[in-house]
Design an enzyme around this catalytic site. Structure first.
Site, PDB file in Angstrom:
ATOM      1  N   ARG A 109     -55.157 137.392  62.641  1.00  0.00           N
ATOM      2  CA  ARG A 109     -54.257 136.274  62.954  1.00  0.00           C
ATOM      3  C   ARG A 109     -52.799 136.732  62.796  1.00  0.00           C
ATOM      4  O   ARG A 109     -51.931 136.343  63.595  1.00  0.00           O
ATOM      5  CB  ARG A 109     -54.541 135.085  62.027  1.00  0.00           C
ATOM      6  CG  ARG A 109     -53.541 133.949  62.226  1.00  0.00           C
ATOM      7  CD  ARG A 109     -53.853 132.729  61.378  1.00  0.00           C
ATOM      8  NE  ARG A 109     -52.828 131.707  61.553  1.00  0.00           N
ATOM      9  CZ  ARG A 109     -52.873 130.496  61.008  1.00  0.00           C
ATOM     10  NH1 ARG A 109     -53.900 130.147  60.262  1.00  0.00           N
ATOM     11  NH2 ARG A 109     -51.899 129.624  61.219  1.00  0.00           N
ATOM     12  N   ASN A 132     -61.763 127.931  66.255  1.00  0.00           N
ATOM     13  CA  ASN A 132     -60.640 127.982  67.185  1.00  0.00           C
ATOM     14  C   ASN A 132     -60.640 129.281  67.992  1.00  0.00           C
ATOM     15  O   ASN A 132     -61.339 130.206  67.635  1.00  0.00           O
ATOM     16  CB  ASN A 132     -59.322 127.872  66.394  1.00  0.00           C
ATOM     17  CG  ASN A 132     -58.881 126.433  66.241  1.00  0.00           C
ATOM     18  OD1 ASN A 132     -59.017 125.646  67.154  1.00  0.00           O
ATOM     19  ND2 ASN A 132     -58.351 126.094  65.072  1.00  0.00           N
ATOM     20  N   CYS A 192     -61.963 119.096  67.062  1.00  0.00           N
ATOM     21  CA  CYS A 192     -60.716 119.506  66.438  1.00  0.00           C
ATOM     22  C   CYS A 192     -60.221 118.359  65.558  1.00  0.00           C
ATOM     23  O   CYS A 192     -60.289 117.199  65.971  1.00  0.00           O
ATOM     24  CB  CYS A 192     -59.676 119.833  67.510  1.00  0.00           C
ATOM     25  SG  CYS A 192     -58.040 120.182  66.840  1.00  0.00           S
ATOM     26  N   ASP A 193     -59.702 118.695  64.379  1.00  0.00           N
ATOM     27  CA  ASP A 193     -59.259 117.629  63.480  1.00  0.00           C
ATOM     28  C   ASP A 193     -57.754 117.374  63.548  1.00  0.00           C
ATOM     29  O   ASP A 193     -57.246 116.544  62.806  1.00  0.00           O
ATOM     30  CB  ASP A 193     -59.702 117.897  62.034  1.00  0.00           C
ATOM     31  CG  ASP A 193     -59.149 119.208  61.481  1.00  0.00           C
ATOM     32  OD1 ASP A 193     -58.224 119.771  62.095  1.00  0.00           O
ATOM     33  OD2 ASP A 193     -59.650 119.668  60.445  1.00  0.00           O
ATOM     34  N   HIS A 219     -55.372 120.529  71.461  1.00  0.00           N
ATOM     35  CA  HIS A 219     -54.003 120.842  71.022  1.00  0.00           C
ATOM     36  C   HIS A 219     -52.985 120.572  72.127  1.00  0.00           C
ATOM     37  O   HIS A 219     -51.941 121.218  72.192  1.00  0.00           O
ATOM     38  CB  HIS A 219     -53.893 122.313  70.553  1.00  0.00           C
ATOM     39  CG  HIS A 219     -54.541 122.567  69.238  1.00  0.00           C
ATOM     40  ND1 HIS A 219     -54.540 123.795  68.613  1.00  0.00           N
ATOM     41  CD2 HIS A 219     -55.213 121.737  68.404  1.00  0.00           C
ATOM     42  CE1 HIS A 219     -55.189 123.712  67.472  1.00  0.00           C
ATOM     43  NE2 HIS A 219     -55.614 122.471  67.328  1.00  0.00           N
ATOM     44  N   TYR A 264     -48.807 119.829  68.794  1.00  0.00           N
ATOM     45  CA  TYR A 264     -48.852 121.189  69.335  1.00  0.00           C
ATOM     46  C   TYR A 264     -48.094 121.329  70.655  1.00  0.00           C
ATOM     47  O   TYR A 264     -47.788 122.437  71.074  1.00  0.00           O
ATOM     48  CB  TYR A 264     -50.302 121.645  69.527  1.00  0.00           C
ATOM     49  CG  TYR A 264     -50.939 122.171  68.271  1.00  0.00           C
ATOM     50  CD1 TYR A 264     -50.998 123.539  68.004  1.00  0.00           C
ATOM     51  CD2 TYR A 264     -51.481 121.312  67.333  1.00  0.00           C
ATOM     52  CE1 TYR A 264     -51.580 124.024  66.853  1.00  0.00           C
ATOM     53  CE2 TYR A 264     -52.067 121.785  66.163  1.00  0.00           C
ATOM     54  CZ  TYR A 264     -52.116 123.144  65.933  1.00  0.00           C
ATOM     55  OH  TYR A 264     -52.691 123.624  64.781  1.00  0.00           O
ATOM     56  N   ARG A 310     -47.058 132.361  59.693  1.00  0.00           N
ATOM     57  CA  ARG A 310     -47.985 131.411  59.061  1.00  0.00           C
ATOM     58  C   ARG A 310     -49.176 132.130  58.412  1.00  0.00           C
ATOM     59  O   ARG A 310     -49.645 131.738  57.344  1.00  0.00           O
ATOM     60  CB  ARG A 310     -48.463 130.424  60.129  1.00  0.00           C
ATOM     61  CG  ARG A 310     -49.456 129.387  59.658  1.00  0.00           C
ATOM     62  CD  ARG A 310     -48.851 128.355  58.750  1.00  0.00           C
ATOM     63  NE  ARG A 310     -49.891 127.507  58.187  1.00  0.00           N
ATOM     64  CZ  ARG A 310     -49.839 126.933  57.003  1.00  0.00           C
ATOM     65  NH1 ARG A 310     -48.780 127.072  56.249  1.00  0.00           N
ATOM     66  NH2 ARG A 310     -50.833 126.191  56.573  1.00  0.00           N
TER      67      ARG A 310
END
Length: 441
Positions: free
Chosen positions: A94, A148, A170-171, A201, A264, A284
């Site tokens: 990531r 994801n 997706c939350d 998103h 998003y 992040r």
């Protein structure tokens, strides 16, 4: 209620797994378990999480059979539900997804832009592997997939495993709706009934009412135009980077004051702002590795060492209650109304039938029944068409091992300024992802 269910959490070594376990335990009245299993391909990482969760389960629900394994047959045999949240390449990859685009002046984000595309190329194979294990060992089970980037994964499963019993969820809308409820003074988001459409998103609320049918949109729109989704009461738990995202919603909402946006959308509509406010040396992923990773694994080790759950602080994952809502809706045919990522098939009348859209559905034992959205405006349709094409090109590239299709996908992303920048980013991403992507020709 006599039925009890067997669940495997695929991604047992995730820092989100203890929160899901605590949430499952808190909901035994509406979704009772007979067995809970963890599966992960990283046995050492999973063992720390699993041994702590074993102690929690022994204290709170000793009648639930618990086990963890790296063997797919053992994990996926005799299960009713697979709750999947895997991260292929873990947080170090990531970090590459976020930092490589930033080196080229393009935003680096987990699920949006080139970073999301890179993550998608890693996730497709991992999720398909889980689907195949489920179909081989428990063909009647349902997979509830949190992995994801959900939009790319959903397009891949639609195309490459068309008959699979998988629901992609997706939350993020759930989190935003929780903030909306705070803004209008309701107890929680379940006191609201919403209409929403878009992609994962990438969507808009068009209608929000309380359960008595009172229109909450005017109050919410007026508030968001001033404050974004930052609620009136100070929230000391939300990190600075997320607070900025929630506040920026006011600028996103200004583009279409008739709706309320998913946060998003800031990455697509204000990419220059995001790059200007990014630190290319600390993204992040670094924040998560420094904080959440250390906190959760530290808590789990403390629990294991002490032999009791009170020795470590683990938080129940409220967002994850959505996955219990979904499992209960299927298990008990409740016809609950939920936002899911499903084939459009005419729900949005003026949009591609085979696009994977995120819309309200009624959920029962046979899965989701999408609700009709009708026609959508040119602005949203244009943005969604561009993004759907990106997602489809990524799956083309994975399936065909095509360099050109992936270059096209990155070029078409609204976050990328030109084909030459897209090519430079792609070449760096290929180098970083050699161990994970198909070889591109």
């Amino acid at each position: 209620m006599t039925n009890k269910f067997s669940v495997v959490i695929a991604g047992g070594g995730s820092t989100f797994t203890p929160g899901i376990v605590l949430m499952l335990l808190a909901n035994q009245d509406r979704f009772p378990l007979r067995a809970l299993k963890f599966y992960d391909n990283d046995g050492a990482r999973q063992e720390v999480i699993a041994e702590a969760c074993k102690i929690i389960l022994q204290e709170q629900a000793p009648d639930i059979a618990f086990s963890y394994t790296t063997d797919p047959k053992e994990a996926f045999t005799d299960v009713d539900f697979v709750m999947a949240h895997i991260r292929v390449g873990k947080y170090p990859m990531r970090e590459q997804d976020e930092k490589i685009p930033l080196r080229h002046g393009v935003l680096g984000q987990e699920t949006c832009g080139p970073g999301g595309i890179a993550y998608g190329m890693r996730s497709i194979g991992g999720v398909l592997e889980l689907v195949d294990y489920m179909e081989q060992y428990s063909p009647n089970a349902w997979m509830l997939n949190y992995s994801n980037p959900a939009a790319i994964v959903a397009e891949a499963t639609r195309r490459l495993r068309p008959h699979a019993k998988i629901l992609n969820i997706c939350d993020m809308p759930i989190g935003i709706e929780g903030r909306m409820a705070q803004i209008v003074g309701l107890k929680d988001r379940k006191q609201m009934r919403v209409r929403y459409y878009g992609l994962n998103h990438f969507g808009w609320w068009t209608q929000i009412e309380d359960l008595a049918g009172n229109d909450l949109m005017p109050q919410l729109k007026a508030y968001v135009a001033q404050h974004g989704y930052v609620p009136p009461a100070k929230d000391t738990h939300t990190e600075a980077s997320w607070n900025d995202t929630f506040a920026k919603a006011k600028d996103v909402q200004a583009l279409d004051s008739a709706t309320l946006p998913n946060t998003y959308l800031k990455y697509y509509l204000f990419p220059d702002y995001v790059v200007a406010h990014s630190n290319p040396e600390r993204t992040r992923a670094n924040e998560v590795m420094d904080h959440r990773e250390k906190q959760v694994f530290g808590a789990c080790r403390a629990i294991i060492e002490a032999g009791n759950a009170s020795a470590g602080e683990l938080e129940i994952d409220e967002h994850a209650s959505y996955i219990v809502d979904l499992a209960a809706a299927i298990a008990f045919n409740t016809q609950e109304r939920m936002l899911l990522i499903v084939p459009n098939n005419g729900a949005i009348a003026n949009f591609d039938a085979d696009a994977m859209v995120e819309i309200p559905c009624l959920v029962g034992k046979n899965g989701p029944e999408p609700l009709t959205v009708g026609e959508i405006p040119h602005f949203q349709k244009g943005m969604m068409s561009q993004q759907v094409a990106v997602e489809k090109l990524v799956v083309d590239a994975w399936e065909e091992h095509s360099y050109q299709k992936l270059w096209q996908a990155i070029t078409l992303s609204k976050t990328v300024p030109s084909a030459s920048v897209a090519k430079a980013i792609l070449d760096d991403l290929i180098e970083a992802n050699k161990a994970y992507w198909p070889e591109l020709n």
